[in-house]
Design a protein around this motif. Structure first.
Motif, PDB file in Angstrom:
ATOM      1  N   SER A  81       0.824  -1.195   0.000  1.00  0.00           N
ATOM      2  CA  SER A  81       0.000   0.000   0.000  1.00  0.00           C
ATOM      3  C   SER A  81       0.869   1.259   0.000  1.00  0.00           C
ATOM      4  CB  SER A  81      -0.935  -0.001   1.199  1.00  0.00           C
ATOM      5  OG  SER A  81      -1.725   1.171   1.236  1.00  0.00           O
ATOM      6  N   ARG A  82       1.918   1.249   0.808  1.00  0.00           N
ATOM      7  CA  ARG A  82       2.837   2.393   0.848  1.00  0.00           C
ATOM      8  C   ARG A  82       3.607   2.526  -0.464  1.00  0.00           C
ATOM      9  NH1 ARG A  82       5.227   5.180   4.965  1.00  0.00           N
ATOM     10  NH2 ARG A  82       3.175   4.899   5.913  1.00  0.00           N
ATOM     11  N   ASP A 112       1.343   4.249  -2.843  1.00  0.00           N
ATOM     12  CA  ASP A 112       1.256   5.690  -2.516  1.00  0.00           C
ATOM     13  C   ASP A 112       2.472   6.443  -3.019  1.00  0.00           C
ATOM     14  OD1 ASP A 112      -1.167   5.299  -1.311  1.00  0.00           O
ATOM     15  OD2 ASP A 112      -0.360   5.183   0.731  1.00  0.00           O
ATOM     16  N   GLU A 113       3.658   5.880  -2.787  1.00  0.00           N
ATOM     17  CA  GLU A 113       4.886   6.582  -3.177  1.00  0.00           C
ATOM     18  C   GLU A 113       5.045   6.600  -4.702  1.00  0.00           C
ATOM     19  OE1 GLU A 113       8.469   6.145  -1.196  1.00  0.00           O
ATOM     20  OE2 GLU A 113       7.591   6.215   0.818  1.00  0.00           O
ATOM     21  N   VAL A 132       2.535   6.815  -6.832  1.00  0.00           N
ATOM     22  CA  VAL A 132       1.632   7.871  -7.252  1.00  0.00           C
ATOM     23  C   VAL A 132       2.278   9.242  -7.045  1.00  0.00           C
ATOM     24  CG1 VAL A 132      -0.573   9.029  -6.790  1.00  0.00           C
ATOM     25  CG2 VAL A 132      -0.473   6.519  -6.901  1.00  0.00           C
TER      26      VAL A 132
END
Length: 271
Positions: A264-265, A268-269, A271
């Motif tokens: 998930s992280r 995010d990174e 994106v």
């Protein structure tokens, strides 16, 4: 009158070209560079290809050595990438197009590791024999045996379009987690969708090319597929073992994964 050449020319080299299919990866062609211009057209009757590699016997769940003949679909004059060369253009390259199939392990660049329950790269040891004389640079090459000493590299087609990186995440419960991953970026401006492609059970590890080829992920970067999205980013995370590891080291029973927060992280990174 042509000269006769019986010694193997020292400048001959070979490369294996691998491609992902819907059922997995396969070596679809071997490109031979003779180092000198080839004076005649060739076909499959000029060559014989034998292979030997480490394999896995699903009936006994044990490793085994596999050896045998690799059938040729065709052989032809080509350029360095294995594309057919027009008759009127001189070339030093011959391409051997191999018969590939899901049940043909000698054309697979992978082998299954039962201890890790993962696929790993294990290239076939090829032996290529010239079966009849070949005219090269005004001489007749009568004998030729190529082994892995003449092989330079395996080219995993399509993977060069992806940037391969590592991502370190410190999880509150499981500590440091390293996710290897591959990223494709479209060559267009503006906003574009991000597609996340999660590999199968056998494509974990530390080599994103296994995840890119094991499920034919590289096809998502093809121009015709990209055109459907107007350009799309592709993120291919790879876990060290399997997604459904809940931290116990085995397959989870309830669907939880120790990698959920890490991936998930990573998204995010990205994106």
């Amino acid at each position: 009158m042509t000269k006769t050449q019986t010694d193997t020319p020292t400048q001959i080299t070979c490369s294996v070209h691998c491609q992902g299919y819907d059922w997995g990866p396969a070596n679809l062609k071997i490109v031979i560079d003779f180092g000198q211009v080839i004076d005649e057209q060739v076909d499959a009757s000029f060559f014989e290809v034998l292979g030997e590699k480490e394999g896995f016997d699903w009936s006994t769940k044990m490793p085994k050595q596999i050896k045998g003949k690799i059938e040729l679909k065709e052989a032809y004059l080509s350029d360095s990438t294995g594309q057919k060369q027009p008759v009127n253009l001189p070339t030093t390259f011959v391409t051997l197009a191999l018969q590939v199939h899901p049940d043909a392990p000698l054309t697979s660049p992978f082998v299954f590791n039962p201890q890790l329950f993962l696929n790993q790269k294990r290239q076939t040891m090829h032996t290529i024999t010239l079966k009849k004389p070949l005219c090269i640079n005004g001489s007749s090459l009568n004998e030729l045996v190529l082994t892995n000493q003449q092989f330079e590299e395996t080219i995993y087609e399509g993977t060069e379009q992806f940037l391969q990186k590592e991502f370190l995440y410190v999880d509150a419960e499981f500590g440091e987690i390293t996710l290897h991953h591959a990223l494709f970026a479209p060559n267009t401006k503006g906003k574009h969708p991000l597609i996340i492609l999660l590999h199968g059970a056998g494509e974990g590890g530390t080599d994103p090319e296994i995840a890119l080829l094991g499920n034919k992920v590289v096809a998502w970067a093809d121009p015709e597929v990209q055109a459907m999205f107007g350009g799309a980013y592709l993120l291919v995370p790879q876990v060290p073992d399997m997604w459904m590891n809940d931290g116990s080291g085995g397959y989870t029973q309830d669907g939880t994964s120790k990698y959920t927060r890490a991936v998930s992280r990573l998204i995010d990174e990205t994106v």
